[in-house]
Design a protein around this motif. Structure first.
Motif, mmCIF file in Angstrom:
data_model
loop_
_atom_site.group_PDB
_atom_site.id
_atom_site.type_symbol
_atom_site.label_atom_id
_atom_site.label_comp_id
_atom_site.label_asym_id
_atom_site.label_seq_id
_atom_site.Cartn_x
_atom_site.Cartn_y
_atom_site.Cartn_z
ATOM 1 N N GLY A 586 0.831 -1.198 0.000
ATOM 2 C CA GLY A 586 0.000 0.000 0.000
ATOM 3 C C GLY A 586 0.863 1.244 0.000
ATOM 4 O O GLY A 586 2.033 1.209 0.389
ATOM 5 N N SER A 587 0.283 2.366 -0.456
ATOM 6 C CA SER A 587 0.991 3.641 -0.486
ATOM 7 C C SER A 587 0.040 4.744 -0.056
ATOM 8 O O SER A 587 -1.169 4.671 -0.296
ATOM 9 C CB SER A 587 1.528 3.940 -1.885
ATOM 10 N N GLN A 588 0.609 5.766 0.534
ATOM 11 C CA GLN A 588 -0.171 6.911 0.975
ATOM 12 C C GLN A 588 0.001 8.053 -0.019
ATOM 13 O O GLN A 588 1.122 8.521 -0.261
ATOM 14 C CB GLN A 588 0.290 7.359 2.367
ATOM 15 N N ASP A 589 -1.100 8.475 -0.625
ATOM 16 C CA ASP A 589 -1.092 9.619 -1.542
ATOM 17 C C ASP A 589 -0.045 9.433 -2.646
ATOM 18 O O ASP A 589 -0.046 8.419 -3.320
ATOM 19 C CB ASP A 589 -0.857 10.924 -0.761
ATOM 20 N N VAL A 590 0.845 10.410 -2.784
ATOM 21 C CA VAL A 590 1.834 10.393 -3.881
ATOM 22 C C VAL A 590 3.123 9.693 -3.481
ATOM 23 O O VAL A 590 4.081 9.654 -4.258
ATOM 24 C CB VAL A 590 2.161 11.830 -4.328
ATOM 25 N N TYR A 591 3.150 9.107 -2.304
ATOM 26 C CA TYR A 591 4.399 8.550 -1.780
ATOM 27 C C TYR A 591 4.516 7.081 -2.199
ATOM 28 O O TYR A 591 4.360 6.151 -1.400
ATOM 29 C CB TYR A 591 4.455 8.734 -0.263
ATOM 30 N N THR A 592 4.759 6.897 -3.487
ATOM 31 C CA THR A 592 4.689 5.587 -4.136
ATOM 32 C C THR A 592 5.978 4.776 -3.948
ATOM 33 O O THR A 592 7.026 5.331 -3.592
ATOM 34 C CB THR A 592 4.411 5.766 -5.627
ATOM 35 N N PRO A 593 5.929 3.464 -4.182
ATOM 36 C CA PRO A 593 7.098 2.606 -3.917
ATOM 37 C C PRO A 593 8.360 3.021 -4.668
ATOM 38 O O PRO A 593 9.472 2.874 -4.141
ATOM 39 C CB PRO A 593 6.614 1.218 -4.358
ATOM 40 N N GLY A 594 8.203 3.527 -5.905
ATOM 41 C CA GLY A 594 9.380 3.899 -6.689
ATOM 42 C C GLY A 594 10.180 5.031 -6.093
ATOM 43 O O GLY A 594 11.357 5.218 -6.442
ATOM 44 N N LYS A 595 9.569 5.805 -5.166
ATOM 45 C CA LYS A 595 10.303 6.907 -4.526
ATOM 46 C C LYS A 595 11.477 6.395 -3.704
ATOM 47 O O LYS A 595 12.430 7.135 -3.437
ATOM 48 C CB LYS A 595 9.372 7.705 -3.616
ATOM 49 N N ALA A 596 11.439 5.130 -3.292
ATOM 50 C CA ALA A 596 12.502 4.574 -2.458
ATOM 51 C C ALA A 596 13.685 4.056 -3.259
ATOM 52 O O ALA A 596 14.672 3.603 -2.669
ATOM 53 C CB ALA A 596 11.942 3.463 -1.572
ATOM 54 N N VAL A 597 13.594 4.116 -4.585
ATOM 55 C CA VAL A 597 14.726 3.663 -5.420
ATOM 56 C C VAL A 597 15.043 4.676 -6.506
ATOM 57 O O VAL A 597 15.681 4.341 -7.507
ATOM 58 C CB VAL A 597 14.432 2.280 -6.051
ATOM 59 N N ASP A 598 14.627 5.921 -6.318
ATOM 60 C CA ASP A 598 14.829 6.922 -7.369
ATOM 61 C C ASP A 598 16.129 7.700 -7.221
ATOM 62 O O ASP A 598 16.410 8.613 -7.997
ATOM 63 C CB ASP A 598 13.640 7.885 -7.434
ATOM 64 N N GLY A 599 16.927 7.387 -6.198
ATOM 65 C CA GLY A 599 18.199 8.065 -6.009
ATOM 66 C C GLY A 599 18.091 9.409 -5.317
ATOM 67 O O GLY A 599 19.091 10.106 -5.152
ATOM 68 N N ASP A 600 16.901 9.794 -4.906
ATOM 69 C CA ASP A 600 16.668 11.084 -4.259
ATOM 70 C C ASP A 600 16.244 10.836 -2.815
ATOM 71 O O ASP A 600 15.122 10.389 -2.546
ATOM 72 C CB ASP A 600 15.588 11.856 -5.012
#
Length: 712
Positions: A586-600
């Motif tokens: 599950g994800s909350q709003d715009v805080y999607t799983p890919g954010k954890a591997v985007d280098g940022d």
């Protein structure tokens, strides 16, 4: 001669090599081709070269022979012949001739060469460079030659690059069929000096339900024919009857029953202007029609087919030197068969089906031989229902294309995506695939492309031979950059030899099953499995058994394998998770799983709130000996210190997971960078890394701004 299947450069001939227990690929041709680089020469050999925009890259076999004045290339005749066609190139803006020698004796006839139809610029096509460097010229030798005789071509002042020579025994001119209407009886001029347009129109009108006869000679048409229906247009043979026009038939509809056969149509198209109907056929011939035994050259497109062409048969033709497609079924094609044709030097797709306005259905490209499409694909299927591509031979694709493309690229609307069953069977691809400068990465010899929409049709790719691809053999991609999935693909029975980089180039989400795919001499690794764009989803390769020679996976998604490079040793300092596909419960709003591997480290994944436990999973692309994880939260002091309870799990197949590190509380504190390090036990090997979060003292959800995975 035998049905052709692969180009044998060692002998310099197109020769018959039939795959075991399967029909041979390519057309049965009336000529035998000999490569100039295999002939005797006083000139200089150029190539091999696969670089877009170079002369050798457009040559058959990616090699040719350059002659300066006085230099020659001498071919050994491979079969009985009285005629020859030569593929050649001269510098831009120049023309001249080649002297011709038979068994040492100079002929009175020369072979004219020109750059007039070459050096095409299409600046409106992204990634295109000047192209279309070669042309073809033919000559009746005036005598019968036998296998082993010698034919030489000598430059006489203009530099000429000779690519390949086609030797043929041309039959005598056919005679007029009884009851036919000759165009000369209506005033046509067989000398080619007068305008024969009205004579052709009058003959067609007079011969309704019968045959229009076009005797040996040259005929000039100054405007296109229309209203053609219920008639046969027949010549004395494509070496004997020649119609000079850039627009032969241009009509939007026909009641059908049009049969065109046994003559040449040679145009004067020197540039590509897409708004001009500079085609042999533009529009419709109508149902139950056929085109056979034609020689089509120096046109924009051979056949651009729209409207009702139900059950059309296009067979036994030669289509040479078109500035765009050889043939395009431009929507609404039903039951069309395109078979046993030879195409060389197209400036776009050699053969294409494009389902614009209505789907092409139940139509096929079968047993065609295609050489040197210098922009785009050998064969392209853009949408359509129940389409077959069978037993074709495609060689030397040059830029912006593959040997065969199965695609949902629409170009315009309304478009009908791929549907039903797409059958790709028994094809042979030689030196196919090219670098795409728009993507900055290569296109495979056989490409399945969810460019503008997901591929949901059943795609069966069977009994394929791929030889000497400069890059990859099979590519799965969403070329429009939107990450649409490729589904329902089976690759069953393939022989891959000497591929430059990888056997499978997987860049889209989706899945394919591979069975009986055997590879030898793989340049870099068996599989490149890296999403495009990053984090767009996982491509699953299912091993159906019988595969060999391509089990390794390219180790670094941050770089592209280069031809012959080999798979580099894993870099222990590289973050294996960066840019890889990630999912979560599950994800909350715009805080999607890919954010954890985007280098940022400032962006982050946050799970559904107040719903512990929650898990986050990343696919590393291949099984790796991961030894260390670095878990991060945003470094800002606004993120107060907290402890998250995390269980680390791993899997090699994405379904069966085991615990690697049991539930442990990890402290995140902005005073020390808001990071936590997890050491994994020796012997840990996983492809799918899963973090299950069961508690968080700072917020009622799992949170990671970066998850990094390292080999040490």
């Amino acid at each position: 001669m035998s049905v052709l299947t692969i180009t044998a450069l060692s002998a310099g001939l197109l020769t018959a090599v039939t795959p075991t227990a399967h029909a041979a690929s390519g057309a049965t041709l009336p000529f035998t081709s000999v490569e100039a680089e295999s002939a005797t020469t006083t000139g200089a050999k150029i190539g091999p070269d696969y670089t877009q925009g170079t002369l050798a890259s457009e040559a058959s076999g990616r090699q040719a022979v350059r002659l300066t004045s006085g230099q020659r290339v001498e071919f050994t005749v491979p079969r009985a012949a009285n005629a020859v066609n030569v593929a050649y190139s001269v510098p831009d803006g120049q023309s001249g001739s080649l002297d011709v020698y038979v068994n040492g004796t100079k002929l009175a006839r020369t072979l004219a060469v020109t750059s007039k139809y070459s050096y095409i610029d299409t600046s409106w096509i992204p990634g295109a460079k000047q192209h279309h460097f070669f042309d073809n010229a033919r000559l009746l030798l005036g005598q019968n030659l036998q296998a082993g005789d010698k034919v030489a071509f000598q430059a006489t002042g203009t530099q000429v690059t000779v690519d390949v020579a086609d030797f043929e025994q041309v039959a005598a001119a056919a005679t007029q069929p009884a009851g036919s209407v000759s165009v000369t009886s209506k005033g046509a001029d067989p000398s080619g000096n007068g305008d024969s347009t009205q004579a052709f129109r009058d003959a067609i009108s007079a011969a309704q339900g019968g045959v229009v006869w076009i005797p040996p000679g040259d005929y000039k048409l100054t405007s296109s024919l229309s209203g053609v229906q219920n008639v046969t247009l027949q010549g004395a043979g494509s070496w004997h009857t020649v119609v000079h026009t850039s627009r032969f038939i241009d009509q939007s509809s026909s009641s059908g029953g049009v049969h065109i056969k046994d003559f040449a149509v040679i145009g004067e198209v020197t540039e590509r202007v897409d708004s001009n109907p500079d085609n042999f056929v533009n529009g419709a011939l109508g149902p139950g029609s056929s085109v056979s035994g034609m020689w089509l050259q120096h046109l924009k497109v051979g056949l651009w087919l729209m409207g009702n062409n139900d059950n059309l048969v296009v067979e036994n033709n030669r289509i040479l030197d078109t500035t765009a497609d050889g043939l395009n079924l431009n929507g609404n094609a039903r039951g069309v068969r395109v078979r046993n044709n030879f195409l060389r030097n197209q400036g776009d797709d050699s053969l294409a089906m494009w389902s614009l306005y209505a789907p092409d259905t139940n139509s096929s490209f079968e047993n065609n031989t295609i050489s040197q499409p210098n922009l785009a694909n050998g064969i392209a299927i853009y949408g359509g229902t129940d389409i077959a591509v069978k037993n074709n031979l495609v060689s030397d694709t040059n830029a912006l294309g593959s040997g065969i493309a199965i695609s949902n690229q629409k170009f315009l609307d309304p478009f009908s995506p791929l549907a039903g069953t797409i059958t790709v069977d028994g094809n042979t691809l030689v030196r196919a695939g090219a670098m795409n400068p728009n993507w900055n990465h290569p296109m495979g010899a056989l490409r399945v492309d969810s460019y503008d929409s997901a591929i949901n049709a059943t795609v069966n790719i069977t009994n394929t031979t791929i030889t000497d691809s400069p890059y990859s053999a099979f590519e799965f991609v969403s070329g429009g950059g939107q990450g649409y999935p490729v589904r329902n693909v089976t690759v069953d029975g393939a022989t891959v030899r000497n591929t430059g980089t990888v056997v499978v180039q997987a860049e889209a989400q989706g899945a394919a099953t591979f069975r009986n795919v055997m590879a030898t001499s793989v340049g870099s690794a068996g599989v490149y499995n890296c999403p495009y764009p990053a984090s767009s989803g996982t491509f699953t390769l299912t091993d159906g058994g019988g595969n060999s020679g391509w089990s390794s996976t390219w180790s670094d998604c941050s770089t592209w394998p280069q031809p012959g490079q080999g798979n580099p040793a894993p870099d222990p300092t590289r973050n294996l998770a960066k840019g890889r596909p990630a999912t979560a419960t599950g994800s909350q709003d715009v805080y999607t799983p890919g954010k954890a591997v985007d280098g940022d480290a400032n962006s982050y994944w946050e799970s559904t709130n107040n719903a512990f436990p929650q898990s986050w999973t990343v696919d590393l692309g291949s099984t790796e000996a991961v030894r260390r994880l670095v878990l991060k939260l945003p470094p800002s002091a606004a993120w107060g210190a907290r402890t998250q309870t995390v269980t680390v799990l791993g899997s090699t197949d994405g379904s069966a997971y085991s615990t690697v590190v049991g539930a442990t509380g990890y402290r995140f504190d902005p005073a020390t960078g808001n990071t936590a390090t997890v050491t994994l036990p020796s012997g840990t090997n996983l492809r799918y890394l899963r973090l299950s979060v069961s508690a968080n003292t700072g917020w009622p959800a799992g949170q990671f701004s970066e998850v990094e995975a390292y080999l040490s």
